[in-house]
Scaffold this active site. Structure first.
Site, PDB file in Angstrom:
ATOM      1  N   HIS A 168       0.836  -1.204   0.000  1.00 20.45           N
ATOM      2  CA  HIS A 168       0.000   0.000   0.000  1.00 20.45           C
ATOM      3  C   HIS A 168       0.872   1.256   0.000  1.00 20.45           C
ATOM      4  O   HIS A 168       0.609   2.207  -0.746  1.00 20.45           O
ATOM      5  CB  HIS A 168      -0.929  -0.028   1.217  1.00 20.45           C
ATOM      6  CG  HIS A 168      -1.904   1.092   1.268  1.00 20.45           C
ATOM      7  ND1 HIS A 168      -1.783   2.137   2.157  1.00 20.45           N
ATOM      8  CD2 HIS A 168      -3.025   1.338   0.541  1.00 20.45           C
ATOM      9  CE1 HIS A 168      -2.798   2.966   1.977  1.00 20.45           C
ATOM     10  NE2 HIS A 168      -3.564   2.507   1.009  1.00 20.45           N
ATOM     11  N   ASP A 192      -6.161   1.822  -2.048  1.00 24.43           N
ATOM     12  CA  ASP A 192      -6.910   1.485  -0.835  1.00 24.43           C
ATOM     13  C   ASP A 192      -7.748   0.219  -1.028  1.00 24.43           C
ATOM     14  O   ASP A 192      -7.831  -0.629  -0.134  1.00 24.43           O
ATOM     15  CB  ASP A 192      -7.805   2.649  -0.417  1.00 24.43           C
ATOM     16  CG  ASP A 192      -7.029   3.838   0.124  1.00 24.43           C
ATOM     17  OD1 ASP A 192      -5.789   3.764   0.235  1.00 24.43           O
ATOM     18  OD2 ASP A 192      -7.671   4.862   0.433  1.00 24.43           O
TER      19      ASP A 192
END
Length: 130
Positions: free
Chosen positions: A55, A97
């Site tokens: 991420h 996300d």
């Protein structure tokens, strides 16, 4: 991620994580391992921590906006998160996300409480490359 001075995207990220998990809280990922939380260094401690590493790398590739501050549009269709909107930067942040939320869900079995509130000072190994 930092809870002090929380901006829009952190709340959106939390909602996406919570949407992909049952009875599992976004807050369990704050300060988890070497990469879940603000910054990151060393080698991810497990598959859950690797989700945060990936991420972070995804956010680093986003150009044209600040991923931690922007608000993007998304919806749920047949149980799946779908990123929307016309702005390529906002869509990229949403995709980062979305992928992380799915990664957390797929790796819930690797979550180890010993890495909760883990000190970044214990992440001394050479950092992985994105």
């Amino acid at each position: 991620m930092c809870l002090i001075g929380v901006e829009g995207n952190l709340f959106q990220f939390a909602r996406l994580i919570d949407a992909k998990q049952e009875a599992f809280s976004f807050f369990k990922y704050i300060s988890y391992g070497c990469y879940c939380g603000w910054g990151g260094q060393g080698t991810p401690k497990d598959a859950t921590d690797r989700c945060c590493f990936v991420h972070d790398c995804c956010y680093a590739r986003v150009k044209g906006c600040n991923p931690k501050l922007v608000e993007y549009s998304y919806s749920y269709r047949t149980g799946k998160i779908v990123c929307g909107g016309d702005d390529p930067c906002l869509r990229a942040v949403c995709e980062c996300d979305r992928v992380a939320a799915i990664c957390f869900r797929e790796n819930m079995n690797t979550y180890d409480k010993k890495y909760m509130l883990y000190s970044i000072f214990d992440c001394k190994e050479e950092s992985d490359q994105c």
